[in-house]
Design a protein around this motif. Structure first.
Motif, PDB file in Angstrom:
ATOM      1  N   ALA A  27       0.847  -1.193   0.000  1.00  0.00           N
ATOM      2  CA  ALA A  27       0.000   0.000   0.000  1.00  0.00           C
ATOM      3  C   ALA A  27       0.880   1.240   0.000  1.00  0.00           C
ATOM      4  CB  ALA A  27      -0.907   0.007   1.218  1.00  0.00           C
ATOM      5  N   ILE A  40      -9.179   4.865  -2.035  1.00  0.00           N
ATOM      6  CA  ILE A  40      -8.338   3.711  -2.331  1.00  0.00           C
ATOM      7  C   ILE A  40      -8.509   3.365  -3.799  1.00  0.00           C
ATOM      8  CG2 ILE A  40      -7.800   1.333  -1.728  1.00  0.00           C
ATOM      9  CD1 ILE A  40      -9.409   1.872   0.889  1.00  0.00           C
ATOM     10  N   TYR A  45     -13.353   4.377   0.414  1.00  0.00           N
ATOM     11  CA  TYR A  45     -12.974   3.149   1.116  1.00  0.00           C
ATOM     12  C   TYR A  45     -14.151   2.239   1.427  1.00  0.00           C
ATOM     13  CZ  TYR A  45     -14.355   4.928   5.754  1.00  0.00           C
ATOM     14  OH  TYR A  45     -15.053   5.391   6.835  1.00  0.00           O
ATOM     15  N   TYR A  48     -14.754   0.345  -1.829  1.00  0.00           N
ATOM     16  CA  TYR A  48     -13.689  -0.589  -2.206  1.00  0.00           C
ATOM     17  C   TYR A  48     -13.749  -1.861  -1.368  1.00  0.00           C
ATOM     18  CZ  TYR A  48      -9.057  -2.257  -3.524  1.00  0.00           C
ATOM     19  OH  TYR A  48      -8.023  -3.026  -3.997  1.00  0.00           O
ATOM     20  N   CYS A  75      -4.681   6.361  -1.360  1.00  0.00           N
ATOM     21  CA  CYS A  75      -3.949   5.107  -1.257  1.00  0.00           C
ATOM     22  C   CYS A  75      -3.981   4.357  -2.579  1.00  0.00           C
ATOM     23  CB  CYS A  75      -4.578   4.261  -0.157  1.00  0.00           C
ATOM     24  SG  CYS A  75      -3.803   2.679   0.034  1.00  0.00           S
ATOM     25  N   MET A  89      -2.533  -1.184   4.499  1.00  0.00           N
ATOM     26  CA  MET A  89      -2.975   0.199   4.644  1.00  0.00           C
ATOM     27  C   MET A  89      -2.809   0.697   6.076  1.00  0.00           C
ATOM     28  SD  MET A  89      -6.328   0.765   2.324  1.00  0.00           S
ATOM     29  CE  MET A  89      -6.495   2.391   3.024  1.00  0.00           C
TER      30      MET A  89
END
Length: 140
Positions: A27, A40, A45, A48, A75, A89
């Motif tokens: 990551a 992400i 997020y 994802y 990210c 992460m």
């Protein structure tokens, strides 16, 4: 597949960069002061990651320091599965937070977020069914 448009994108020129790793996942984290957005691979997020525990674990470093809406995260994650990516992460976010404020180290270290979790899948050996499981032994 929902992409973040240009008006919603985040300017990351004054951000801190860190790399997190877990299993086969890597990551790349860019962290900056902001409003709590976590993006992400171009997605939010919660879009994802589908599992609730993955979604809550991504924000774990921020919850420990009581600053859930103080930083924006961008990210790029590749390799491995979702659990490994979440672990990578968390490791990267923790390292980037330490670049902003080194006084957070005891808090993050107590929860073991600053050290890389080096556990990985053990390789399969020849003459075995799996890594350690052998074939059934027959005496006669």
């Amino acid at each position: 597949m929902v992409q973040i448009n240009q008006t919603e994108s985040i300017n990351f020129k004054e951000s801190k960069y860190a790399t997190g790793r877990r299993k086969k996942s890597i990551a790349k984290i860019w962290l900056k002061k902001g409003t709590g957005k976590i993006i992400i691979n171009g997605k939010k997020y919660d879009e994802y990651f589908k599992r609730i525990n993955h979604i809550s674990e991504v924000t774990k470093p921020f919850e420990l320091i009581n600053q859930t809406t103080s930083y924006d995260v961008r990210c790029s994650v590749k390799g491995g599965g979702h659990s490994g990516q979440v672990g990578a992460m968390i490791h990267g976010i923790s390292k980037a937070l330490l670049q902003f404020d080194t006084t957070l180290k005891p808090t993050l270290k107590k929860e073991k977020l600053t050290t890389r979790d080096s556990r990985a899948v053990e390789r399969k050996k020849y003459g075995h069914k799996k890594a350690r499981r052998s074939f059934q032994f027959s005496k006669r």
